[in-house]
Design an enzyme around this catalytic site. Structure first.
Site, PDB file in Angstrom:
ATOM      1  N   ASP A  35      -0.078   2.105   1.051  1.00  0.00           N
ATOM      2  CA  ASP A  35      -0.733   2.772   2.186  1.00  0.00           C
ATOM      3  C   ASP A  35      -1.778   3.795   1.750  1.00  0.00           C
ATOM      4  O   ASP A  35      -2.711   4.091   2.495  1.00  0.00           O
ATOM      5  CB  ASP A  35       0.314   3.486   3.059  1.00  0.00           C
ATOM      6  N   HIS A  37      -3.901   3.420  -0.776  1.00  0.00           N
ATOM      7  CA  HIS A  37      -5.147   2.660  -0.955  1.00  0.00           C
ATOM      8  C   HIS A  37      -5.730   2.273   0.398  1.00  0.00           C
ATOM      9  O   HIS A  37      -6.943   2.307   0.607  1.00  0.00           O
ATOM     10  CB  HIS A  37      -4.889   1.374  -1.755  1.00  0.00           C
ATOM     11  N   LYS A 150      -4.891  12.213  -4.772  1.00  0.00           N
ATOM     12  CA  LYS A 150      -3.654  12.098  -5.545  1.00  0.00           C
ATOM     13  C   LYS A 150      -3.972  12.178  -7.049  1.00  0.00           C
ATOM     14  O   LYS A 150      -3.289  12.858  -7.801  1.00  0.00           O
ATOM     15  CB  LYS A 150      -2.977  10.780  -5.176  1.00  0.00           C
ATOM     16  N   GLN A 154      -9.021  12.765 -11.889  1.00  0.00           N
ATOM     17  CA  GLN A 154      -9.920  11.599 -11.905  1.00  0.00           C
ATOM     18  C   GLN A 154     -11.053  11.798 -10.885  1.00  0.00           C
ATOM     19  O   GLN A 154     -12.228  11.576 -11.196  1.00  0.00           O
ATOM     20  CB  GLN A 154      -9.114  10.346 -11.569  1.00  0.00           C
TER      21      GLN A 154
END
Ligand code: PAF
Length: 280
Positions: A35, A37, A150, A154
């Protein structure tokens, strides 16, 4: 539900890409879609005329002790998620298609931040991530690209790369999706046993304790101490780092917006999480 077209080669991607008019968004993934993504895809769909999703388990970002072969591969259900979320095109290349000459000799250097936090325990990880992200940006030529908060380091490094190298794309961060009990969605959660999953809840609970302490007027030190106390009360969690930093991951400010980030091992699974925090 309409299906998304699936292409596996750069030539087929290119043929589909040239037909797209208007704003194009890309969401990059390694598959095993959940979910979290899907929320990236939905956010992208809202701002673009076309959505490309890439599914590629990038060997460059796996260390020698991290099992590339063990990474979940679930293409059929991934395609269902992409179709449901309105992706026009899915690009799922092989490693040979992405790296026809073998592992690339030229790789992006993520700079000092790439050696810290996740980079400290996963040497070369962000070199691999930024190299594939830049390649996928070149191949898909999007106007917008969406990354989950999350993986906050990155997201920060991808944003930094596009600024430092003048890559013409807008990087959009999307808030973390959580289970009702607070656990941040991650492809790695599937490795947790039932008791490990219960122990893992200490991470999000610790972050929340830190954010609540700051919201109640506590200082940076008090917020950090509250988070530490909650996480260290859980014997099943082996803490790697818990840090309070600026939103761009520079040194923590005394007041105003900041970010609290945690990484820990639960059983054999390494988990990360983070939360925005407002220092009074
Ligand atoms: O976040 C991920 O799934 C990967 O690091 C990414 C951005 C798809 C690059 O391989």
């Amino acid at each position: 539900m309409t299906t998304s077209s699936l292409v596996n080669t750069v030539a087929d991607l290119d043929a589909a890409r040239v037909k797209m008019t208007g704003r194009v968004a890309v969401v990059m993934t390694m598959g095993a879609l959940h979910d979290g993504h899907e929320s990236l895809m939905r956010a992208a769909r809202e701002r673009a005329d076309h959505l490309i999703v890439t599914i590629f388990v990038n060997p460059l970002q796996f260390g020698p002790n991290e099992d590339l072969d063990r990474y979940p591969r679930t293409l059929e259900s991934d395609l269902e998620v992409c179709a449901r979320a309105g992706a026009d095109l899915v690009f799922a290349p092989s490693a040979r298609e992405m790296y026809p000459d073998g592992p690339p000799q030229v790789r992006l250097n993520p700079g000092p931040l790439g050696e810290e936090l996740e980079g400290a325990s996963r040497p070369g990880f962000f070199h691999g991530v930024l190299t594939v992200v830049l390649k996928l940006l070149q191949l898909t030529r999007p106007d917008l690209t969406f990354f989950g908060e999350k993986d906050y380091q990155q997201l920060t490094l991808v944003t930094r790369m596009t600024r430092d190298l003048n890559v013409p794309v807008e990087v959009v961060g999307v808030p973390t999706v959580r289970e009702p009990d607070g656990l941040a969605l991650s492809s790695r959660n599937r490795y947790l046993s039932v008791p490990e999953r219960t122990a893992a809840l200490a991470l999000s609970a610790g972050l929340r304790a830190g954010a609540d302490t700051a919201a109640g007027g506590g200082s940076a030190d008090q917020a950090l101490a509250a988070a530490h106390a909650r996480i260290e009360a859980e014997p099943g969690v082996d803490l790697d780092y818990l840090v309070l930093l600026a939103p761009d991951l520079g040194p923590a400010p005394a007041h105003g917006p900041a970010r609290l980030l945690v990484a820990a091992r639960v059983g054999t699974t390494r988990l990360i999480d983070n939360i925005p925090i407002e220092l009074p």
